[in-house]
Scaffold this active site. Structure first.
Site, short mmCIF file in Angstrom:
data_model
loop_
_atom_site.label_atom_id
_atom_site.label_comp_id
_atom_site.label_asym_id
_atom_site.label_seq_id
_atom_site.Cartn_x
_atom_site.Cartn_y
_atom_site.Cartn_z
N GLY A 217 1.00 -1.19 0.48
CA GLY A 217 -0.27 -0.31 0.05
C GLY A 217 1.51 1.01 -0.33
O GLY A 217 2.17 1.53 -0.39
N ASN A 218 -0.20 1.95 0.60
CA ASN A 218 1.24 3.81 0.37
C ASN A 218 0.30 4.46 1.35
O ASN A 218 -0.52 3.91 1.97
CB ASN A 218 0.92 4.12 -0.91
CG ASN A 218 -0.61 4.46 -1.61
OD1 ASN A 218 -1.30 5.50 -0.73
ND2 ASN A 218 -0.17 4.16 -2.26
N HIS A 219 0.94 5.34 1.88
CA HIS A 219 0.29 7.03 2.70
C HIS A 219 -0.55 7.12 1.86
O HIS A 219 -1.14 8.72 3.13
CB HIS A 219 1.99 7.10 3.67
CG HIS A 219 2.93 6.46 4.04
ND1 HIS A 219 2.77 5.98 5.13
CD2 HIS A 219 4.21 6.38 3.44
CE1 HIS A 219 3.75 5.02 5.21
NE2 HIS A 219 4.60 5.61 4.58
N SER A 220 -0.92 6.65 1.21
CA SER A 220 -1.98 8.24 1.19
C SER A 220 -3.43 8.26 1.71
O SER A 220 -3.90 7.28 2.61
CB SER A 220 -3.10 8.13 -0.35
OG SER A 220 -4.30 8.59 -0.35
N ALA A 285 -3.84 7.28 -4.81
CA ALA A 285 -2.67 7.65 -4.85
C ALA A 285 -2.64 5.56 -5.98
O ALA A 285 -2.40 4.80 -4.41
CB ALA A 285 -1.64 7.15 -4.30
#
Ligand code: C5P
Length: 411
Positions: A217-220, A285
Site C-alpha cells: 500500500g502507500n501513505h495516501s 494514489a
C-alpha cells in the site's frame, strides 16, 4: 448587483459579523455594511480601537441597527460582550479592512481586542479583505501571515493594485465593497453552478493483497480527494466517491461513496459510474503493481529464508477512462513530480487523455501526502496555467473546482 430587487432578500436570515480594523479603507466598509443590510442580513459590527479613529461607531450602528462592539466591556454598564456567543451566532465573518497588524494577530492568535477574540471563537467561514500600503503588503512578514491564514482556511479577498491613500501606486488597495459583498453572498447563498452535474472522484490509496493479512500500500490519506468531493458537492454537484482504504468520514452532501480495496476494484467501480458523469478527478494514489497471485492462506515465515513476490502492472484507471471519455466530459489527474515538473506533468496529462493536471511538487513543504495543506499548479491541455498557493486542502479543492468546472468556458 444591478438587480436591486434580487438583492433585497438574498441574505435574509443570515448573520454576518463585520470586523473593521484601523485603516483608511474603513470608509468603504460603510458601503459594504449597507450592501449586507440591504440584502436582508443581520450584521454585527466589531471594530478595533484603531478602527474608531477612521470611522465613527455612530455611523455603523445607525446602519446596522445594532450597537457596535469594540471593547470587552461597555464602560457605563459594565456589560461583558461574549465573543463566544458572537462566534456561534455568525454564519460568516468578514474582516474589512484587514490591516497588516490585524492579519498578523489573526495568524498568530493574539487576542488583544474584540475583533480577534471573535475571530478565534467563530466556527463560521471567515473572509479577510486586506488593505495597506504596497511595501507593507509586499513585506515577507505580511506574506508569511497571509499564507498562514490561507492554510487556516480564511478566504483572502486580494487587494487591488492602484493608487493608494499614501499617494503611492501599487498593490494594497482594499477590494471594492461590491466585490467583497459578492464573495460573501455567493458563499452564504450556496451558489450552485454545478447543480445537475455528476462527478467521479477517486481517492485514497489502494491495497494490493499478498495474502489474507498483508498488502502492498502507500501513505495516501485520502484527504485531498475527500476535500474535492466536498467542494464539488458544495457547488451543487452529485459525487460518486470511489475510495480506497481510508479512515475518513464521508463528507456531508450528495456524495455516494463506493469503498474499494485494490486498483482493480477501483477501476471496476469507476467504470461502472463513468458514463453518468460529467467529469472525473483522479486523486487516488493507485499502486502501480499488484502481486501476481494472492496466497489463500497466510504465508508462513519459518518455511523461507528469503522470498520474492512477482508483481504485475495494475491498470491505469485515469488512462482507461481517458480512452472512454466523451468530448463533454472533463477529466482531471494529479501528478506528484520531483524533477522537470511541468514537462512531466504535461506529458502525463496528454498520454492519459486528461483535460487538466494538478501538479504537486515534492519540493514544496506542506504539500502532498497526509498534510492538511496543499499547493498545486493546475495545467490545462490547452496551455492555461493557474497557481493555487499553499492553503488548507478544503480551500485548494474549492479553488480547483471553481477553476476547472465552474468556469463556463471549460465545459
Ligand atoms: O502515472 P502517475 O501514477 O504519476 O499518474 C498519477 C495520476 O494518474 C493520478 O491522477 C492518479 O490518480 C492516476 N492513476 C490512476 N491509476 C493508476 C495510476 C495512476 O488513475 N493505476
Amino acid at each position: 448587483m444591478s438587480d436591486v430587487l434580487a438583492l433585497q432578500y438574498m441574505l435574509k436570515g443570515k448573520h454576518i459579523v463585520l470586523g473593521i480594523s484601523g485603516g483608511i479603507a474603513a470608509y468603504k466598509s460603510v458601503m459594504l455594511l449597507r450592501l449586507f443590510v440591504k440584502a436582508g442580513a443581520e450584521v454585527q459590527v466589531v471594530i478595533t480601537p484603531n478602527g474608531k479613529q477612521f470611522i465613527t461607531p455612530v455611523t455603523l450602528s445607525s446602519l446596522s441597527g445594532k450597537p457596535v462592539i469594540s471593547e470587552f466591556f461597555t464602560a457605563n454598564t459594565g456589560e461583558w460582550h461574549s465573543h463566544v456567543d458572537l462566534g456561534l451566532w455568525a454564519d460568516a465573518m468578514v474582516i474589512a479592512p484587514a490591516t497588516a497588524s490585524t492579519i498578523a494577530k489573526m495568524a498568530n492568535g493574539v487576542a488583544d481586542n474584540m475583533l480577534i477574540t471573535s475571530y478565534l471563537s467563530t466556527r463560521a467561514k471567515v473572509f479577510a479583505a486586506p488593505a495597506m500600503d504596497l511595501d507593507m503588503w509586499k513585506h515577507p512578514s505580511t506574506q508569511r501571515n497571509l499564507a498562514m491564514l490561507r492554510a487556516d482556511g480564511v478566504g483572502i479577498i486580494e487587494p487591488e493594485a492602484g493608487e493608494l491613500a499614501s499617494g503611492l501606486v501599487g498593490k494594497g488597495r482594499m477590494e471594492e465593497p461590491e466585490k467583497i459583498f459578492e464573495a460573501v453572498a455567493s458563499y452564504l447563498t450556496g451558489n450552485k453552478p454545478l447543480a445537475g452535474k455528476t462527478y467521479l472522484v477517486t481517492a485514497g490509496p489502494t491495497y494490493e493483497n499478498i495474502d489474507p493479512v498483508r498488502f502492498i500500500g502507500n501513505h495516501s490519506s485520502g484527504k485531498m480527494g475527500f476535500a474535492l468531493a466536498k467542494a464539488l458537492s458544495d457547488f451543487g454537484a452529485k459525487v460518486r466517491l470511489v475510495a480506497g482504504p481510508v479512515s475518513l468520514p464521508t463528507p456531508e452532501g450528495e456524495i455516494e461513496r463506493i469503498d474499494v480495496v485494490s486498483a482493480r476494484e477501483m477501476l471496476a467501480a469507476s467504470e461502472s459510474v463513468f458514463a453518468e458523469c460529467d467529469g472525473a478527478i483522479f486523486c487516488a494514489a493507485v499502486a502501480d503493481y499488484a502481486p501476481a497471485e494472492c496466497a489463500e492462506k497466510k504465508i508462513k515465515r519459518e518455511k523461507r529464508d528469503s522470498m520474492t513476490i512477482e508483481l504485475v502492472k495494475n491498470p491505469d484507471i485515469s488512462a482507461r477512462l481517458g480512452q472512454l471519455k466523451r468530448p463533454n466530459q472533463t477529466l482531471v489527474g494529479f501528478a506528484l513530480e520531483t524533477d522537470n515538473e511541468t514537462e512531466n506533468a504535461t506529458g502525463k496529462m496528454m498520454r492519459k487523455g486528461l483535460d487538466w493536471i494538478a501538479l504537486n511538487s515534492l519540493r514544496d513543504a506542506g504539500a502532498g501526502f497526509r498534510t492538511d495543506t496543499n499547493k498545486v499548479t493546475l495545467i490545462a491541455a490547452d496551455g492555461r496555467v493557474s497557481e493555487i498557493p499553499l492553503m488548507a486542502k478544503s480551500e485548494v479543492a474549492r479553488r480547483m473546482v471553481e477553476t476547472i468546472f465552474c468556469n463556463a468556458d471549460n465545459q
